[in-house]
Design a protein around this motif. Sequence first.
Motif, PDB file in Angstrom:
ATOM      1  N   LEU A   1       0.835  -1.371   0.072  1.00 49.12           N
ATOM      2  CA  LEU A   1      -0.254  -0.067  -0.125  1.00 49.12           C
ATOM      3  C   LEU A   1       0.898   1.206   0.059  1.00 49.12           C
ATOM      4  CD1 LEU A   1      -2.596  -1.074   2.456  1.00 49.12           C
ATOM      5  CD2 LEU A   1      -2.833  -1.202   0.131  1.00 49.12           C
ATOM      6  N   ARG A   2       2.264   1.114  -0.017  1.00 46.36           N
ATOM      7  CA  ARG A   2       2.854   2.326   0.292  1.00 46.36           C
ATOM      8  C   ARG A   2       2.934   3.086  -1.203  1.00 46.36           C
ATOM      9  NH1 ARG A   2       7.524   2.291  -2.578  1.00 46.36           N
ATOM     10  NH2 ARG A   2       8.991   0.479  -2.863  1.00 46.36           N
ATOM     11  N   PRO A   3       3.191   4.445  -1.173  1.00 51.13           N
ATOM     12  CA  PRO A   3       3.481   5.007  -2.640  1.00 51.13           C
ATOM     13  C   PRO A   3       4.759   4.491  -3.205  1.00 51.13           C
ATOM     14  CG  PRO A   3       3.341   6.617  -0.520  1.00 51.13           C
ATOM     15  CD  PRO A   3       3.381   5.165   0.035  1.00 51.13           C
ATOM     16  N   GLY A   4       4.528   4.379  -4.490  1.00 48.94           N
ATOM     17  CA  GLY A   4       5.373   3.533  -5.430  1.00 48.94           C
ATOM     18  C   GLY A   4       4.759   2.375  -5.750  1.00 48.94           C
ATOM     19  N   ARG A   5       3.762   1.804  -5.342  1.00 50.68           N
ATOM     20  CA  ARG A   5       3.270   0.508  -5.420  1.00 50.68           C
ATOM     21  C   ARG A   5       1.723   0.971  -5.706  1.00 50.68           C
ATOM     22  NH1 ARG A   5       6.812  -2.494  -1.771  1.00 50.68           N
ATOM     23  NH2 ARG A   5       8.545  -2.946  -3.174  1.00 50.68           N
ATOM     24  N   PHE A   6       0.821   0.837  -4.837  1.00 45.25           N
ATOM     25  CA  PHE A   6      -0.531   1.341  -4.958  1.00 45.25           C
ATOM     26  C   PHE A   6      -0.585   2.627  -4.417  1.00 45.25           C
ATOM     27  CE2 PHE A   6      -1.673  -3.059  -5.026  1.00 45.25           C
ATOM     28  CZ  PHE A   6      -2.282  -3.145  -6.253  1.00 45.25           C
ATOM     29  N   ASP A   7      -0.325   3.544  -5.695  1.00 46.65           N
ATOM     30  CA  ASP A   7      -0.272   5.216  -5.257  1.00 46.65           C
ATOM     31  C   ASP A   7      -1.621   5.854  -4.915  1.00 46.65           C
ATOM     32  OD1 ASP A   7       2.582   5.918  -6.075  1.00 46.65           O
ATOM     33  OD2 ASP A   7       2.012   4.579  -7.495  1.00 46.65           O
ATOM     34  N   ARG A   8      -2.865   5.048  -5.470  1.00 47.97           N
ATOM     35  CA  ARG A   8      -4.167   5.533  -5.072  1.00 47.97           C
ATOM     36  C   ARG A   8      -5.044   4.229  -4.643  1.00 47.97           C
ATOM     37  NH1 ARG A   8      -1.717   9.606  -6.184  1.00 47.97           N
ATOM     38  NH2 ARG A   8      -2.345  11.333  -7.786  1.00 47.97           N
ATOM     39  N   GLN A   9      -5.734   4.886  -3.660  1.00 46.45           N
ATOM     40  CA  GLN A   9      -6.784   4.129  -3.219  1.00 46.45           C
ATOM     41  C   GLN A   9      -8.081   4.574  -3.455  1.00 46.45           C
ATOM     42  OE1 GLN A   9      -6.445   1.954   0.556  1.00 46.45           O
ATOM     43  NE2 GLN A   9      -3.912   2.441   0.580  1.00 46.45           N
ATOM     44  N   ILE A  10      -9.021   4.012  -4.193  1.00 44.30           N
ATOM     45  CA  ILE A  10     -10.237   4.623  -4.596  1.00 44.30           C
ATOM     46  C   ILE A  10     -11.424   3.708  -4.151  1.00 44.30           C
ATOM     47  CG2 ILE A  10     -11.711   5.455  -6.560  1.00 44.30           C
ATOM     48  CD1 ILE A  10      -9.306   5.633  -8.146  1.00 44.30           C
TER      49      ILE A  10
END
Length: 496
Positions: free
Chosen positions: A205-214
Motif C-alpha cells: 500500500l505504500r507510495p510507489g506501489r498502489f499510489d491511489r486507493q479509490i
Amino acid sequence: MNVNILPLLFLVALCVGVWVMMDRRTAVAGASREAPVRHQVSFDQIGGQEHAKRELREALDFLRYRDRIKSLGIRPLKGILLTGPPGTGKTLMAKAAATYTDSVFLAASGSEFVEMYVGVGAQRVRELFRKARQQAKKENKDSAIIFIDEIDVVGGRRGQHSHQEYDQTLNQLLTEMDGMSTTQSPLVLVMAATNRADILDSALLRPGRFDRQIQVDLPDKEGRLHILRIQTAGKPLRRDVSLEHIARETFGFSGAQLEALVNEAAIAALRAGEQQINQEMFRDSVDKVLMGERTGRRPTDDELQRVAVHELGHAIVSELMRPGTVSHITIAPRGNALGFVRQIPEADRYLYTLEQLQEQVNVALGGCLAEEHHYGNRSTGAQNDFVQASSLARTIVVCGLSRIGIVDEEHLPEAVLDTEVRFILAEQERITREILRPYREDIAEFAADIVRDESLDGSAFREWLTKVQTKKSVPSPTSSDVVSVPYVASTELTLQ
C-alpha cells in the motif's frame, strides 16, 4: 541375471523429473494462456459511481498524458487499488480505465497465483507482467493495465500464512511493481480490487506501489436511478413504470443487484407472456432479490393468519412513526421468511439520531407485540426481530446515546452493557405496545384480507389505516420531519 539396471532406473527417474517440470511449466503458463481482454467498456456505461469515476480518471490522466507530466517531473503511477463492497463495479471500472487510456488489458484473480508448489505463484506473476509488456509492444501501445481481482488472497500481511508460497508470490508482485525490473516503456499499471483492504500488507500500500486507493461505494439514490436507466435501455417498459420509485425502494442495492433486478423483471414478463415489463413485475423482482425465490412451504391457515397479524404490527408502527414509508406487505414465503414488510426511505441516510434508532427498535418489536395483543402469546418467528432490536440497542449504548452517556466500548463491562440494552428494549417495548393498543381489534379483521390476497400494496394499507383512525378518532401523526430509515431485515418472520 548379471544385468545392471542402474542406467534403466536413472532413465526412469529422468523421465519422471522432465514430466514434473513440464507439468509445472504448463500450470505456470495456464494463468496467461488466454488472450488479453478486448475491453469495450467506457465510463459512460458505469452508473452510480460519479465520485469514484472522477477520481479514477484524474489518476489515469497521468498515464494518458505522459508527455505533459514528464515536463513537470511527475512520476507515473504504478498502481491503483479499488476498494468497496462486492458488486459495485470495480471490474467494470478497470476495463473502462483500459479503454480510457487505450491500453492492453489483462485480468487475473488472486487465487490463480497460489499453488501447493513453492515458486509457482512467483513465476506466474513474472509471466503475467512479461506478457503484458510483450502484448503492448505487439499492438504498438505504450501502456498496459493488469487487473488483479481479490488481491487480498495473495496480498495479505506476510508472516500470517503457514505456506511460504503466499509470501514468495507477494514478494514477486512487490518487485514487479516497483523493483529493479520495472520499465518505463511500455508502462505497466496495476489495478486491483478488494473488499478487505484492511488485511493487505503495508509494503503493498505504500507510495510507489498502489499510489491511489479509490473507494467504490454502494450507489446513492441518484446513482441507482442512473444504473436503472442504463440497465433498462432497450427493454420494453410499460408507461406506468417509474424508475425513480424503484430507485427509492432499492436503498442499499449494489450495481450487480440492480442489474439482477432488471433481469428478473424481464424474466417475469417472459414467464407471463407479456410484451412489456410493468411496475408490478419490478416490485416482485425487488422482493426476489432481497429475500430470494418463493419457496414451496405451505403454512397452515392458522400460521398464515399469525404471519399476517405479525406483519401488520410492523407496518402500523412504521407508518405511524414514518408516514408514507410502507411500500408492500406480503405473506408469500421467500427464503427463510414467511412474510415481510418492505419500506421506502425518503432519503438515503448515513447518520442516525437517538430518536431514529428508537423508531427502528419500535418497528422491530411491532410484530411480536401485535401477536401478543391478538393471541395473548408470541411465536418463534420474531427471533430475527429480537436480534435486530438488540443490535440497535447496543448501537445506542456504544454511540453514547443512552442514559449512561459516553462510553468506551472496549472497556465497557459486559454486565453494564447488558443491563442498559435490557432497559432500552423494555422501554421501547412499552411504547410500542401503547402505539398498537388502539388497533388491536382491527388487526385480525384486516389480516384476513391479506391472507386472502397474499400481498397488499402500501397505498391500500394506508387507506385502511386512515379509515380506522377516523372511526376510532385516533390522531394521525402530524410530524412532518420524521425521517424514513430503511428497514427490511427486522420484518422477517422465520420458521424455527
